[in-house]
Design an enzyme around this catalytic site. Structure first.
Site: not given
Length: 751
Positions: A153, A219, A525
């Site tokens: 990620d 994220h 996600s």
């Protein structure tokens, strides 16, 4: 150093818009070997074919670059960016298109792929999944302590309270990873976080010394804390959603593999990250990213995930955010666990009281309590900014009828309030919190409730309304789970015979760590790490299980009912339908993840490398293509009964085509219960399909015993009820008093 940090801050401010749901790249044309200036290519090599005159694979790889890219013969080391030696074999290198074409013809080279771009696709969600600190799976598995989840990620923010190491045991001696960034990532922060590495081929190619696993986007911090965040008390969104934030497996360890700190990221980075994660010794890999699909032999992510599964690592991926479009699901190989997004039972209610007495509930994060008086209500096309003038809206509540939002313009023009309508979701519980933050009275309505307001506006010559804000967080009052409107849908665009997505998990308004405290985000996600956390709990209890067994346990125990004991609904607005409709397996997969039941599934559908090779053979892949996955492959020696649909997968897709009205498939189940058990079959099928399961009873006397059964699917006269091509759905379940092992079935009729 300060200049570089300022650069990253600027990047963060510019790119935060990408951290919402859409984690699949823009559709680009990616010809395999399009000639252009130097670019990154992944060169797949069969390590078993290394010529004996080379002392090592590295020596051979450098020779290949020197021979086929002579401009760099004197300095090949500067052009090879990564060497892959765990989940696959080969290297990433800078080549021109002509050089890549020449490289692809070299003996021992099995494939050359142009690098591709990926895009990166909670105080309540663990409780919504039935997880409790006092009983059940959490105390039974010690909250996942000792299991290591690898995340590919945007990096991680180690100072977040979600990564505190209170109550954790020692890191296992077999762990080979570590935190690599002495300048910006203090190793003293690595305990809960047991690994942090960065992969940025562009930076390496440019000779940059700054490649850090620190998360400048947020994220990666969000998804890792969703799966494995430690307890953090009194977290929330301002005055809303206050509670204890924790991950699904709160004591699991985290290893972060940052793939380029400015999304999207290239396939070379992702493949290198997966290779490193498996080499380090992770148990689970969570990837909340993807790109538009290609055949598996032309998909570096599918190849790398196959290698991880071959090494015993469970790989879970986001299914994409292009819903409700059909065949939009991504990451669809059968050795991948593909996750869609669902809603949870938390909302932030606000009321709109219409002049005719009708009260409509919306959602808002407006922070001032209010019980307003009746105020003129005016419909405006908020995308037409020239209409938002004081003479039209001053002192009035503006209803944005076109799905647009113009809070600042409405407020500055003297509007008394704003009602936005999200035309993408038919459900109150399907609204996205990112649209709910208002600096003056405002709320968001679903498409269904927006139609009620429009009807009132059309029927009343002097429409009025009042707005009520209680500033409360409501739990359990909305119907949930539902499939989130954006969650990508099947059927599988690459191999329709494999049902995808596999299941859904919470992915809307998920509250988790960010660089600055905590944030809510939505997307598959956010759903993916919920399943990664659940898999970590299973791994803790059943360390000997294969990845396919874990996947089977999650799929066959998934729930098909919501919190009202009715079938799960699809919250998307679909043309020709009113309100939320029943979710098909193309939206919900097998159902909603249920970690507690997945700990004890009763039976599992197992599969391994040989089964997947047979599957690739059934796809008519060439020997060269199959050697990308299995380097020692020689030729196809077995026929998979039933073709690609005959893979021992925990779901079924049955195609009636080419005049064929009968399909027969076989499955093998393995008993994982400690005691002897018998199971009886239960079949649900469309009216015009007859399903016969042989035998109808399976008896097991000991753990790990295997039994096979055969299913005959017969399309009766007329086939599909619509009389033409289409789909129908059903299920096959093996039941006893303790277990229900359910497999969804999709039926397709083709002309």
């Amino acid at each position: 150093m300060n200049a570089r940090l300022l650069h990253h801050l600027a990047v963060f401010l510019l790119l935060t818009q990408f951290t919402h749901s859409t984690l699949v790249p823009k559709n680009k044309n990616h010809p395999k070997l399009k000639p252009h200036a130097s670019n990154t290519y992944i060169v797949h090599a069969n390590h078993l074919a290394k010529p004996p005159n080379f002392a090592s694979l590295d020596h051979w790889y450098h020779s290949l670059v020197a021979a086929h890219s002579p401009r760099a013969a004197a300095n090949t080391s500067g052009r090879i960016l990564y060497t892959y030696d765990t989940v696959m074999h080969g290297f990433a290198v800078q080549l021109t298109g002509d050089e890549a074409r020449r490289m692809s013809t070299a003996p021992g080279v099995t494939g050359v792929h142009n690098d591709r771009e990926f895009k990166f696709l909670t105080t309540r969600s663990p409780g919504f999944l039935g997880l409790d600190t006092d009983f059940g799976v959490w105390p039974e598995t010690d909250f996942g302590d000792g299991v290591i989840i690898g995340f590919v990620d945007t990096g991680i923010w180690p100072e977040s309270p979600s990564f505190n190491d209170r109550g954790l045991g020692p890191v296992r001696p077999s762990w080979r990873g570590g935190c690599v960034d002495a300048m910006y990532f203090n190793a003293s922060l690595c305990n809960k976080i047991v690994g942090a590495k960065a992969f940025d081929a562009d930076a390496v190619a440019m000779g940059s010394a700054f490649v850090s696993p620190r998360d400048f986007l947020g994220h990666g911090t969000h998804v890792s804390s969703t799966a494995a965040g430690s307890d953090v008390r009194d977290a929330g969104i301002g005055i809303f959603a206050r509670g204890t934030a924790r991950g699904v497996a709160p004591k699991a360890r985290i290893a972060m593999y940052m793939v380029n700190d400015t999304a999207p990221s290239g396939a070379a980075n992702v493949a290198a990250a997966i290779d490193a994660a498996v080499k380090d010794g992770v148990d689970i890999i969570s990837l909340s990213l993807g790109f538009h699909q290609a055949p598996f032999h032309d998909d570096p992510l599918a190849i790398a995930a196959f290698g991880a599964e071959r090494k015993g690592v469970f790989v879970v991926l986001a299914g994409g955010n292009d819903g409700p479009n059909a065949s939009s699901v991504v990451n669809v190989a059968p050795w991948m666990t593909t996750v869609g997004a669902s809603t949870i039972d938390r909302m932030f209610p606000a009321m709109l009281r219409l002049g005719d007495g009708v009260v409509i509930t919306g959602q808002s994060l407006y922070t001032r309590k209010a019980n307003g008086s009746m105020t003129p209500l005016v419909p405006i096309s908020c995308r037409q900014r020239e209409e938002l003038t004081p003479d039209r809206i001053m002192g009035k509540i503006v209803v944005c009828t076109d799905g647009g939002s113009a809070e600042t313009l409405i407020r500055d023009a003297g509007g008394a309030g704003m009602v936005a309508v999200d035309n993408r979701t038919s459900s109150l519980g399907g609204l996205d919190a990112k649209h709910m933050e208002f600096s003056f009275p405002g709320m968001v309505l679903s498409n269904t409730d927006g139609e009620k307001v429009n009807s009132y506006l059309a029927s009343s010559p002097y429409p009025v309304a009042s707005m009520v804000f209680t500033c409360e967080t409501a739990i359990g009052e909305n119907r949930a789970p539902m499939v989130a409107w954006f969650s990508s849908r099947g059927p599988n665009p690459i191999v329709p015979e494999i049902l995808k997505p596999d299941l859904v998990a919470p992915g809307l308004n998920i509250f988790a760590a960010w660089q600055s405290e905590y944030e809510t985000r939505s997307g598959t996600s956010m759903a993916c790490p919920h399943v990664a956390g659940a898999a970590a709990l299973i791994k803790k209890k059943h360390g000997e299980w294969t990845p396919a067994m874990i996947r089977s346990a999650l799929i066959t125990t998934a729930g098909t009912l919501d919190n009202t004991d009715r079938g799960i609904l699809d919250s998307a607005v679909i043309a020709g339908r009113r309100g939320a409709t029943a979710a098909t397996p193309f939206a919900v997969g097998a159902g909603h993840v249920r970690p507690q039941l997945a700990m004890d599934p009763g039976l599992v559908y197992d599969a391994g490398e040989r089964d997947y090779v047979d599957f690739l053979c059934a796809l008519n892949y060439s020997a060269k293509q199959i050697r990308l996955f299995a380097p020692d492959f020689v030729k196809c020696t077995r026929t998979l009964p039933g073709g690609v649909a005959g893979l021992n997968y925990p779901s079924f897709v049955v195609a009636f085509d080419n005049g064929t009205d009968v399909r027969t498939l076989t499955r093998t189940v393995t008993a994982v219960s400690e005691k002897a058990e018998a199971y009886n079959v239960t079949v649900v099928a469309p009216e015009r399909v007859k399903v016969t399961v042989t035998p109808a009873t399976l008896e097991f006397t000991k753990p790990n015993e295997k039994k096979s059964y055969t299913v005959e699917f017969r399309s009766l006269a007329g086939g599909n009820a619509t009389g033409g091509p289409g789909w129908g759905f059903g299920s096959i379940s093996w039941d006893n008093e303790a277990h229900r092992v359910r497999s969804p079935v999709a039926f397709q009729w083709k002309n």
